[in-house]
Design an enzyme around this catalytic site. Sequence first.
Site, mmCIF file in Angstrom:
data_model
loop_
_atom_site.group_PDB
_atom_site.id
_atom_site.type_symbol
_atom_site.label_atom_id
_atom_site.label_comp_id
_atom_site.label_asym_id
_atom_site.label_seq_id
_atom_site.Cartn_x
_atom_site.Cartn_y
_atom_site.Cartn_z
ATOM 1 N N GLU B 29 34.810 26.840 43.435
ATOM 2 C CA GLU B 29 34.203 26.262 42.232
ATOM 3 C C GLU B 29 35.269 25.541 41.416
ATOM 4 O OE1 GLU B 29 32.578 29.741 40.405
ATOM 5 O OE2 GLU B 29 31.432 30.225 42.196
ATOM 6 N N GLU B 70 29.212 32.269 45.351
ATOM 7 C CA GLU B 70 30.334 32.843 46.095
ATOM 8 C C GLU B 70 29.978 33.090 47.554
ATOM 9 O OE1 GLU B 70 29.556 33.728 43.017
ATOM 10 O OE2 GLU B 70 31.391 33.142 41.981
ATOM 11 N N PHE B 93 37.395 34.986 40.026
ATOM 12 C CA PHE B 93 37.610 36.380 39.597
ATOM 13 C C PHE B 93 37.187 37.345 40.709
ATOM 14 C CE2 PHE B 93 37.284 33.897 35.792
ATOM 15 C CZ PHE B 93 38.226 34.451 34.929
ATOM 16 N N ASP B 95 36.187 40.123 40.419
ATOM 17 C CA ASP B 95 34.994 40.835 39.959
ATOM 18 C C ASP B 95 33.709 40.283 40.600
ATOM 19 O OD1 ASP B 95 36.316 42.079 37.117
ATOM 20 O OD2 ASP B 95 37.136 40.190 37.839
ATOM 21 N N PHE B 96 33.793 39.046 41.155
ATOM 22 C CA PHE B 96 32.597 38.443 41.761
ATOM 23 C C PHE B 96 32.465 38.778 43.247
ATOM 24 C CE2 PHE B 96 33.517 34.693 38.669
ATOM 25 C CZ PHE B 96 33.201 35.495 37.601
ATOM 26 N N HIS B 139 35.400 40.802 33.974
ATOM 27 C CA HIS B 139 36.384 39.795 34.397
ATOM 28 C C HIS B 139 37.814 40.336 34.338
ATOM 29 C CE1 HIS B 139 32.922 37.276 33.313
ATOM 30 N NE2 HIS B 139 33.433 36.351 34.110
#
Lengths: 370, 334
Positions: B29, B70, B93, B95-96, B139
């Site tokens: 991204e 993702e 991140f 976290d994703f 995040h």
Amino acid sequence: MADSIIPIVMPKWGLAMKEGSVTSWLKNEGDKINKGETFVEIETEKVVNEFESPEEGILLKKVIENDIKVPVGSLIAILGNENTDTNEIEKFVEDFQSNFTPPSDDEEDSNLEKIIQIKNIDINYLQLGENNSKNIVFVHGFGGDLNNWMFNQEELSSNFNTFSLDLPGHGKSSKNIEQGSLEYLSDIVNDFCNQNNLEKICLVGHSLGGGICLNIALANSELVESLVLVSPIGLGKEIDNYVEEFIKSESRRDLKPQLEKLYFNKELITRDLVNEVLKFKRLDGVEKALQIIKDETLIEDNNQKTFLGDKIETLKSKISIIWGENDEIIPNSHIKELPSNVETHIFKESGHMSHIEKSKEVNEIIVKSN
Amino acid sequence: MSKKTFRESINEAIKQEMRRDENVIVLGEDVAGGAGTKGDQDAWGGPMAVTKGLAPEFGRERVIDTPITESAIIGTAAGAALTGLRPIADLMFVDFMGVCFDQIFNQAGKFRYMFGGKAVTPLTIRTMYGGGLRAASQHSQCLYPIFTHIPGLKVVIPSNPYDAKGLFVQAVRDDDPVVFFEHKMMYDDEGEVPDELYTIPFGEANFTREGKDVALISMGRTVNLCNQVADEVKKDNISCSVLDLRTLSPLDEDSILEAVDETGRVIIVDESSPRCNVATDISALISDKAFSSLKAPIKMITPPHTPVPFSPALEDLYLPSADNIKKTISNILN
């Protein structure tokens, strides 16, 4: 009588040195120290070495603790005479510390290193000392770089114009080399001298560099007035498998025992030093360059590929050869059957790197040979 | 050799590898930013500007802005790797990871095994981890223990710009999927980095400090915290070694045992949540293989078992701190 207070500061060994630490004191407070006597061991990122006192005096105070890194120029000890007042010493230390500013990172000494083009590759070199009447050129060994001369070049630069260079495939010189024969490497050093308009030089070479220097002197006695070789290749068949193992070793654990073979004092090989060598070895192109030099100059069927010993008799330059008695890479027997025009020196408690382990003595020999 | 930031050293590693090997591509991204619009064609260069300058040099075919999905980024990259490219996918991140974890752990991580060793997956996943940015619990996580748990994945976590470049180049050239962890608070850290390409092999931990009393073992950003503490406690005559693991999978067990053997006292500093993290794993390894070398109990410094707080005051308390490490050092020495 010595001055009442003589400050001893962290020395600067070689251009890259920014800080150092004391690993051990060889003298106690209250001991008398002669000028030139070693009294403390200092460790830099690259090496541990004994430090010689610049003056005579009593060791009044050890200012820094062991194993604490301090910048170059920091106060490490106070020498003086026995009458010096303790308060005076304390005050001196206090004043020194409050006025001391460590050299900033911006003073990039490595700017002194320069790159020139020889035979279409970059050759990195360092010149120290100018306007002296005599020139010295230092050529390092396999896997080394110009920093190997850190205890020699700077010291000698007060009376000589000194040049050290990184061989092709080494240090900051080009890694993408196509050839690595003794003739090619000799041509590079020869052209280096020509491009710098050097005449009647003293060539100092170690190991592979020693072979290169000898080869140049045999061909060009006009250029080379004197030769000082430290454990050079080319004087016999035997050589340790160090060269192959050095190329092969990819990890700290594999490389450390190899590097230990270089020195009499194995404690010189710290993890930091191994990491420094690994940083070089891990650059793209280095392994291939080392392999080419190994195949074309150094090794054939587990023996030395180059032999120059039979030509030494014809040599016109003055020549001194130095060996460490404990050399594990090339045996010191190679120094024992040389013709009479060679001045030989064998140092006890010294390995393959006499110019580091016995730097003071080696420097004296270089001075004498000029 | 010159001073470069963490950001610059990764940027340089990607650029030089893309120049060397045309099979290397970048996707994610906003890795360039501005795709399909009339505006600036390299508007972002990634959220932290790590991939800035790649799109102008290598073109949109090799620097691909993806939709915000993702699973598509990692799925595309895994497939591309399987068919011969060397993709560098930006997961942004960590976290994703939840939305693309199947592609990572059960696809990319297993191809070599599921296809009888005939398939290789030279995929590098870049991802950001860690607290300190005041970015709250979605995040700020570390999550590298989850990847370390999966055989078939390699997990890299550099602590300084020199290591970042060498390990990144190694990741790109590696034939297995590598997850490359970048702490989001480290991008401006500076260090000496060679201009040339070089590699650092996986599975070799690095002693960043030498010491005899206590071994501090850590990874990523907290290595620098350990270095700082080791330098500070020297004044009190305490000598700490610091071992930077550099890669969590493969793990350099020998260096860990070496550190224990040299000191007999170990503190493991790990920013990830304390249950089943790297600290617990190393602690278990040491008690299994080096119990007789220990002079004191193994200590672990980790955050508490809670989500990362949004409150700056609480986040500071949550993260491992120099004070905390110092207190632990003096506890195990007495």
